[in-house]
Write a protein that holds these residues in place. Structure first.
Motif, PDB file in Angstrom:
ATOM      1  N   UNK A  24       0.836  -1.200   0.000  1.00 51.73           N
ATOM      2  CA  UNK A  24       0.000   0.000   0.000  1.00 51.73           C
ATOM      3  C   UNK A  24       0.867   1.245   0.000  1.00 51.73           C
ATOM      4  N   UNK A  25       0.429   2.258  -0.723  1.00 44.15           N
ATOM      5  CA  UNK A  25       1.090   3.560  -0.733  1.00 44.15           C
ATOM      6  C   UNK A  25       0.109   4.592  -0.201  1.00 44.15           C
ATOM      7  N   UNK A  26       0.533   5.330   0.799  1.00 47.63           N
ATOM      8  CA  UNK A  26      -0.284   6.364   1.434  1.00 47.63           C
ATOM      9  C   UNK A  26       0.164   7.732   0.944  1.00 47.63           C
ATOM     10  N   UNK A  27      -0.799   8.593   0.616  1.00 48.53           N
ATOM     11  CA  UNK A  27      -0.499   9.994   0.310  1.00 48.53           C
ATOM     12  C   UNK A  27      -1.143  10.856   1.386  1.00 48.53           C
ATOM     13  N   UNK A  28      -0.342  11.663   2.067  1.00 54.74           N
ATOM     14  CA  UNK A  28      -0.786  12.432   3.222  1.00 54.74           C
ATOM     15  C   UNK A  28      -0.166  13.822   3.235  1.00 54.74           C
ATOM     16  N   UNK A  29      -0.901  14.773   3.796  1.00 54.73           N
ATOM     17  CA  UNK A  29      -0.336  16.118   3.960  1.00 54.73           C
ATOM     18  C   UNK A  29      -0.007  16.432   5.411  1.00 54.73           C
ATOM     19  N   UNK A  30      -0.659  15.771   6.372  1.00 56.77           N
ATOM     20  CA  UNK A  30      -0.443  16.100   7.783  1.00 56.77           C
ATOM     21  C   UNK A  30       0.574  15.165   8.421  1.00 56.77           C
ATOM     22  N   UNK A  31       1.243  15.656   9.455  1.00 58.10           N
ATOM     23  CA  UNK A  31       2.200  14.820  10.167  1.00 58.10           C
ATOM     24  C   UNK A  31       1.511  13.644  10.830  1.00 58.10           C
ATOM     25  N   UNK A  32       0.324  13.867  11.410  1.00 58.96           N
ATOM     26  CA  UNK A  32      -0.415  12.761  12.024  1.00 58.96           C
ATOM     27  C   UNK A  32      -0.704  11.663  11.023  1.00 58.96           C
ATOM     28  N   UNK A  33      -1.061  12.051   9.800  1.00 60.30           N
ATOM     29  CA  UNK A  33      -1.340  11.065   8.758  1.00 60.30           C
ATOM     30  C   UNK A  33      -0.096  10.319   8.321  1.00 60.30           C
ATOM     31  N   UNK A  34       1.027  11.039   8.201  1.00 60.01           N
ATOM     32  CA  UNK A  34       2.284  10.395   7.837  1.00 60.01           C
ATOM     33  C   UNK A  34       2.702   9.393   8.910  1.00 60.01           C
ATOM     34  N   UNK A  35       2.582   9.788  10.170  1.00 59.56           N
ATOM     35  CA  UNK A  35       2.908   8.885  11.274  1.00 59.56           C
ATOM     36  C   UNK A  35       2.032   7.638  11.232  1.00 59.56           C
ATOM     37  N   UNK A  36       0.744   7.815  10.929  1.00 56.60           N
ATOM     38  CA  UNK A  36      -0.170   6.674  10.854  1.00 56.60           C
ATOM     39  C   UNK A  36       0.220   5.724   9.733  1.00 56.60           C
ATOM     40  N   UNK A  37       0.552   6.269   8.565  1.00 55.93           N
ATOM     41  CA  UNK A  37       0.930   5.428   7.430  1.00 55.93           C
ATOM     42  C   UNK A  37       2.212   4.660   7.684  1.00 55.93           C
ATOM     43  N   UNK A  38       3.212   5.337   8.262  1.00 58.71           N
ATOM     44  CA  UNK A  38       4.475   4.664   8.571  1.00 58.71           C
ATOM     45  C   UNK A  38       4.261   3.596   9.634  1.00 58.71           C
ATOM     46  N   UNK A  39       3.434   3.888  10.643  1.00 57.83           N
ATOM     47  CA  UNK A  39       3.149   2.910  11.693  1.00 57.83           C
ATOM     48  C   UNK A  39       2.436   1.682  11.137  1.00 57.83           C
ATOM     49  N   UNK A  40       1.693   1.872  10.049  1.00 63.21           N
ATOM     50  CA  UNK A  40       1.001   0.756   9.402  1.00 63.21           C
ATOM     51  C   UNK A  40       1.940  -0.057   8.510  1.00 63.21           C
ATOM     52  N   UNK A  41       3.214   0.334   8.456  1.00 64.32           N
ATOM     53  CA  UNK A  41       4.224  -0.332   7.625  1.00 64.32           C
ATOM     54  C   UNK A  41       3.904  -0.181   6.139  1.00 64.32           C
ATOM     55  N   UNK A  42       3.382   0.987   5.778  1.00 67.74           N
ATOM     56  CA  UNK A  42       3.085   1.306   4.393  1.00 67.74           C
ATOM     57  C   UNK A  42       4.081   2.345   3.890  1.00 67.74           C
ATOM     58  N   UNK A  43       4.296   2.380   2.575  1.00 67.67           N
ATOM     59  CA  UNK A  43       5.097   3.446   1.986  1.00 67.67           C
ATOM     60  C   UNK A  43       4.275   4.728   2.020  1.00 67.67           C
ATOM     61  N   UNK A  44       4.919   5.841   2.342  1.00 66.63           N
ATOM     62  CA  UNK A  44       4.198   7.099   2.507  1.00 66.63           C
ATOM     63  C   UNK A  44       4.818   8.200   1.654  1.00 66.63           C
ATOM     64  N   UNK A  45       3.963   8.865   0.890  1.00 68.00           N
ATOM     65  CA  UNK A  45       4.355  10.069   0.168  1.00 68.00           C
ATOM     66  C   UNK A  45       3.734  11.245   0.904  1.00 68.00           C
ATOM     67  N   UNK A  46       4.582  12.126   1.420  1.00 72.29           N
ATOM     68  CA  UNK A  46       4.111  13.279   2.177  1.00 72.29           C
ATOM     69  C   UNK A  46       4.047  14.511   1.278  1.00 72.29           C
ATOM     70  N   UNK A  47       2.949  15.269   1.427  1.00 72.71           N
ATOM     71  CA  UNK A  47       2.792  16.520   0.685  1.00 72.71           C
ATOM     72  C   UNK A  47       2.413  17.607   1.701  1.00 72.71           C
ATOM     73  N   UNK A  48       3.361  17.979   2.571  1.00 73.71           N
ATOM     74  CA  UNK A  48       3.052  18.966   3.605  1.00 73.71           C
ATOM     75  C   UNK A  48       2.751  20.338   3.021  1.00 73.71           C
ATOM     76  N   UNK A  49       1.924  21.121   3.723  1.00 73.72           N
ATOM     77  CA  UNK A  49       1.643  22.467   3.238  1.00 73.72           C
ATOM     78  C   UNK A  49       2.869  23.359   3.451  1.00 73.72           C
ATOM     79  N   UNK A  50       2.815  24.530   2.885  1.00 77.25           N
ATOM     80  CA  UNK A  50       3.987  25.412   2.868  1.00 77.25           C
ATOM     81  C   UNK A  50       4.494  25.729   4.270  1.00 77.25           C
ATOM     82  N   UNK A  51       3.582  25.880   5.225  1.00 76.60           N
ATOM     83  CA  UNK A  51       3.985  26.241   6.587  1.00 76.60           C
ATOM     84  C   UNK A  51       4.721  25.118   7.302  1.00 76.60           C
ATOM     85  N   UNK A  52       4.562  23.873   6.826  1.00 73.96           N
ATOM     86  CA  UNK A  52       5.139  22.726   7.532  1.00 73.96           C
ATOM     87  C   UNK A  52       6.227  21.991   6.766  1.00 73.96           C
ATOM     88  N   UNK A  53       6.612  22.511   5.605  1.00 69.35           N
ATOM     89  CA  UNK A  53       7.590  21.797   4.778  1.00 69.35           C
ATOM     90  C   UNK A  53       8.960  21.678   5.440  1.00 69.35           C
TER      91      UNK A  53
END
Length: 223
Positions: free
Chosen positions: A160-189
């Protein structure tokens, strides 16, 4: 290998963060809690019940938490009729559909919000199923919603590949042992915690279909 691609919704596919912020400001403001932009950022990626509980612990709000949550969700659903897609979202969804076995939306938002957003943006037909963490025991950053999606789609988490913009979502995807593509907003890059993702993009406009296969074969979660 054809993976499952699991998209977050708010802030990734649709420009709904201003809508959520406006609804929360209006509802909480009526009870004396005036949310600044910095305060809004503190709860980004949380489920609504978790967000409401967060502020009830930190402010003296004389109201029923469930009533507050309902008012916010109803306000958001009304405003979602005019919601705009994030830059590159439509193209990214189409590109992922060409290289994936299944596609799903996995969001902290209530299912009513997810479906309203997908209908408003005409993306509903692009996804096989939607998953809301609304009724899960734990919301993101707990991996439960992503693992439930993988189980339902009958695809192993490591496919599974997860696409997420929030840190909470990225943490969830990584914890699920999935590959994660992060697209953080400008304030959090610049937040170094996003380095746990397999790939970090500034916008969905940068997503290439080849990225999906690449992140599945990447042995490390940092880039």
């Amino acid at each position: 290998m054809q993976p499952a691609v699991l998209f977050d919704l708010d802030g990734l596919l649709i420009d709904s963060e201003p809508i959520w912020e406006a609804a929360k400001s209006e509802v909480f403001g009526a009870f004396g809690l005036h949310l600044t932009q910095e305060m809004q950022t503190e709860t980004r990626g949380m489920r609504q019940r978790d967000m409401v509980a967060y502020w009830f612990k930190r402010a003296n709000i004389q109201a029923d938490p469930a009533d507050i949550e309902d008012k916010i969700v109803n306000g958001v659903c009304d405003m979602l009729r005019d919601v705009k897609l994030m830059p590159g979202a439509e193209q990214a969804v189409a590109a992922c559909a060409r290289v994936s076995k299944s596609m799903a939306v996995v969001s902290s938002s209530p299912e009513s919000v997810i479906r309203q957003a997908l209908e408003s943006t005409r993306l509903a037909q692009s996804f096989d199923v939607v998953f809301s963490a609304e009724d899960d025991e734990f919301g993101k950053p707990h991996p439960g919603a992503f693992l439930r999606a993988a189980t339902t789609l009958q695809i192993p988490p490591d496919e599974c590949v997860v696409l997420e913009d929030s840190l909470n979502g990225v943490l969830a995807g990584v914890s699920a042992q999935m590959a994660v593509i992060a697209v953080p907003d400008e304030d959090n890059r610049g937040d170094p915690r996003f380095a746990i993702a397999s790939l970090i993009l500034d916008s969905l406009e940068e997503l290439d279909p080849g990225d999906i296969g690449h992140v599945l074969s990447t042995p490390t979660r940092a880039r």
